[in-house]
Design an enzyme around this catalytic site. Sequence first.
Site: not given
Length: 543
Positions: A18, A22, A113, A126, A277, A281, A344, A363, A376, A496
């Site tokens: 996403t 990671r 993150s 990223k 976080d 972001d 997402t 989001e 974000k 989710r």
Amino acid sequence: MNVTSIATRPFDDQRPGTAGLRKKTRVFTQPGYLENFLQAVFDTVPDLRGGTLVAGGDGRYFNREALATLVGLAAGNGVRRLIIGQGGILSTPAASHLIRSRRADGGFLLTASHNPGGPDGDFGVKFNVASGGQAPESLTEAVYQASSALGRYLIADVSPPDLDRIGEQAAGEMIVEVVDPVGDYAALMERLFDFDRLRDLLTGGFRFRFDALHAVTGPYARDIFVNRLGAPEDSVLNGVPLPDFGGGHPDPNPVDAKHLVALMAAPDAPEFAAASDGDGDRNMILGRSFAVSPGDSLAVLAAQAHRVPGYADGLAGVARSMPTSRAVDAVAARLGIPCFETPTGWRFFCNLLEDGRIDLCGEESYGTSSSHAREKDGLWAVLFWLNLIAVSGRSVEELVRAHWTDFGRNAFRRHDYFVPEAARAAAVMEQLTGRLDSLPGSQGSGGVIDRAESFSYEDPVDGSVSANQGIRVFFDNGDRIVYRLSGTGTSGATLRVYLDRPVRGDDPSLPADGAAVGDLGGQAHELGDITRLTGLKEPTGVI
Ligand code: VG1
Ligand code: CO
């Protein structure tokens, strides 16, 4: 400058999720793993040769070592200038801003993150493009393909730069420029918000706490709240970034940051608390004994944006990710502006922002931002809320309740099911997909299913199509359930389930938090046949 081509074997698991690649830290520290992924990006984005690159991270374990490797690879691949945040630090929104303001050709953001850090935690990389935005799906897919066939990486034999010394240093033929990670970003915030009003608020007895959770926002929060706005020193909690985030889980939500919820429920609670976080972001906004749901936050900011200097001219449009509550849709309808619904992941907002179609987006996962960046932005959201409090004289709870009365309310909650055996989570999606045609007409406890579909998005700017972005089920009473699999985990799989129930305005008989979705979670559990397929009788996380 000596550049060596090192023979390597491809790793088969370098497909970004996403938001970037990671993995467990131990995966990233394997010989050649980071080098391969970076080389795959350099091979896929030839413009980086001769160009300018930004780099920095959230300060987690392996941040500095990874940057040293990046310096060698960047020089080896002909990058002309590498701009790095002092100490290797850059929050995600600050990095996005720096890429834009320095007209760089891209940037590497070293972060996983909110995932825990440390040798047994997670690490991530990223790549962001020249607009400052996250790489689009087409690019991350091309990087993955390149990584799967990689036979060598190019590394220059340069001495590691001193990341603590601001200014320019040579790394072979490349220039490494170490910059203050905070200054440009804080100046941008001063242009967007009414710092005079904010200073009056924060020096005038209003009590607030910002919890940096020992992650990247500490230095930013200190500079903005304490140095520029005059807030008392103790307004910033856990402000020193630590490689393992102090052993914590830097995820700003009422479950992982329950100490803040408790603080805000105490008799002597401050008026306002917030947290961000690992990479800065995300944001969580709390009033006294009141947590703002992220979908409501986006809706309130959109409805009130005209009261804040940076948005006084109005909004071109807004957007939310598909699973996010539909609260902002009502605001867009009232304002007569478009409201886009994207899959997402922040990357899907980037084209809309770049094309000037939207100014605010968000989001459900505690992420909100605007056209000031292409990521974000946690501190931005906190400043926005404080600015609204300063100009309205209302508390957090009063602002949200007034919004509900005016626009109606969408109660929202997310149920997460962590399934160690990934195939069992995938089975839930597969069986739902197989039943899409037969679901309409069946009765839930609240309503009848109207429509069930797999969400597919066509980007209105470049026409690209992203299919299979989650299953959504609509009921004739307005309820909506969304199912999707997480793309940020580093083991097992997380299913989710997102619950959205429209309720009457500010109904005092309903809980103020996500419990107002009532029995919708139970219905979603049954509909997904989750117990049988995963062995889980209830969600492992409720947010
Ligand atoms: C999660 C969130 C998503 C967010 C992504 C990255 O992804 O649901 O909304 O964009 O994390 O945020 P997933 O695939 O696990 O649901 V961050 O702050 O972790 O960069
Ligand atoms: Co984040």
